[in-house]
Design a protein around this motif. Structure first.
Motif, short mmCIF file in Angstrom:
data_model
loop_
_atom_site.label_atom_id
_atom_site.label_comp_id
_atom_site.label_asym_id
_atom_site.label_seq_id
_atom_site.Cartn_x
_atom_site.Cartn_y
_atom_site.Cartn_z
N GLU A 9 0.85 -1.18 0.00
CA GLU A 9 0.00 0.00 0.00
C GLU A 9 0.89 1.24 0.00
O GLU A 9 1.74 1.40 0.87
CB GLU A 9 -0.90 -0.01 1.23
N SER A 10 0.70 2.11 -1.01
CA SER A 10 1.52 3.32 -1.12
C SER A 10 0.71 4.49 -1.68
O SER A 10 1.23 5.29 -2.44
CB SER A 10 2.73 3.05 -2.02
N THR A 79 -1.95 -1.39 -4.25
CA THR A 79 -2.97 -0.35 -4.38
C THR A 79 -2.85 0.30 -5.75
O THR A 79 -1.83 0.87 -6.10
CB THR A 79 -2.81 0.72 -3.30
N ARG A 80 -3.93 0.20 -6.52
CA ARG A 80 -3.99 0.77 -7.88
C ARG A 80 -4.40 2.24 -7.84
O ARG A 80 -4.04 3.03 -8.68
CB ARG A 80 -4.99 -0.04 -8.71
N GLY A 81 -5.19 2.61 -6.87
CA GLY A 81 -5.69 3.98 -6.75
C GLY A 81 -7.01 3.95 -6.01
O GLY A 81 -7.49 2.87 -5.70
N PRO A 82 -7.61 5.04 -5.69
CA PRO A 82 -7.10 6.39 -5.86
C PRO A 82 -5.99 6.70 -4.86
O PRO A 82 -5.81 6.00 -3.87
CB PRO A 82 -8.34 7.25 -5.61
N GLY A 83 -5.27 7.78 -5.16
CA GLY A 83 -4.18 8.21 -4.31
C GLY A 83 -3.29 9.20 -5.04
O GLY A 83 -3.63 9.67 -6.12
N LEU A 84 -2.16 9.50 -4.45
CA LEU A 84 -1.20 10.41 -5.06
C LEU A 84 -0.46 9.67 -6.17
O LEU A 84 0.09 8.59 -5.95
CB LEU A 84 -0.20 10.90 -4.02
N SER A 87 3.20 8.50 -5.54
CA SER A 87 3.24 7.47 -4.50
C SER A 87 2.73 6.14 -5.03
O SER A 87 3.34 5.08 -4.79
CB SER A 87 2.39 7.91 -3.30
N LEU A 88 1.64 6.18 -5.78
CA LEU A 88 1.09 4.95 -6.37
C LEU A 88 2.09 4.32 -7.34
O LEU A 88 2.25 3.10 -7.37
CB LEU A 88 -0.22 5.25 -7.09
#
Length: 146
Positions: A9-10, A79-84, A87-88
């Motif tokens: 997870e990022s 983790t595919r998204g959502p996120g930065l 980082s992803l």
């Protein structure tokens, strides 16, 4: 045969890795990023750089605490998204390379779905009550709430 999955997870400012075997949590390692405290919020570029520094030691520690070798893994989830975005990309790139080097499946996970389905992860020695479908869930996660 057991299913042993490494999860990475990022999506924001914590680098995390966990190992699950047949639905039971074997390890969970989180490296938080204190670098953002001086700015009063997450700085995306600093977050992605910190992920680059943290991902190898975090994954190594998760495997060590789980008491397994990388060759025992059945799959790598990330983790595919959502996120930065930056980082992803660190998590996705590491997961792809790691899974490919072991010739095992790669599983992409929606960050928000992961929060909801975390209710189904079991821990040995705990009650492990799980919701029964259908169930209602309030999800509050940074800028992503449902």
């Amino acid at each position: 045969m057991s299913a042993i999955i490494l999860g990475i997870e990022s999506s924001c400012d914590d680098t995390s890795a966990a190992v699950i075997k047949d639905g039971y949590l074997l390890s969970n390692v989180v490296s938080s990023q204190a670098v953002h405290e001086a700015y009063g919020g997450v700085v995306p570029e600093l977050a992605s750089r910190a992920h680059q520094q943290n991902i190898v030691p975090v994954v190594h520690e998760a495997l060590k605490r789980a008491g397994i070798t990388k060759e025992e893994l059945s799959a790598v989830a990330f983790t595919r998204g959502p996120g930065l975005m930056g980082s992803l990309l660190v998590g996705v790139s590491f997961a792809k390379g790691f899974a490919r080097s072991l010739n095992i499946p790669l599983i992409d996970v929606n960050h928000l779905t992961g929060h909801v389905l975390a209710h189904f992860v079991k821990v040995k020695g705990e009650d492990n009550k799980q919701p029964r479908f259908p169930f209602l869930c309030l999800l509050v996660s940074g800028g992503n709430s449902q």
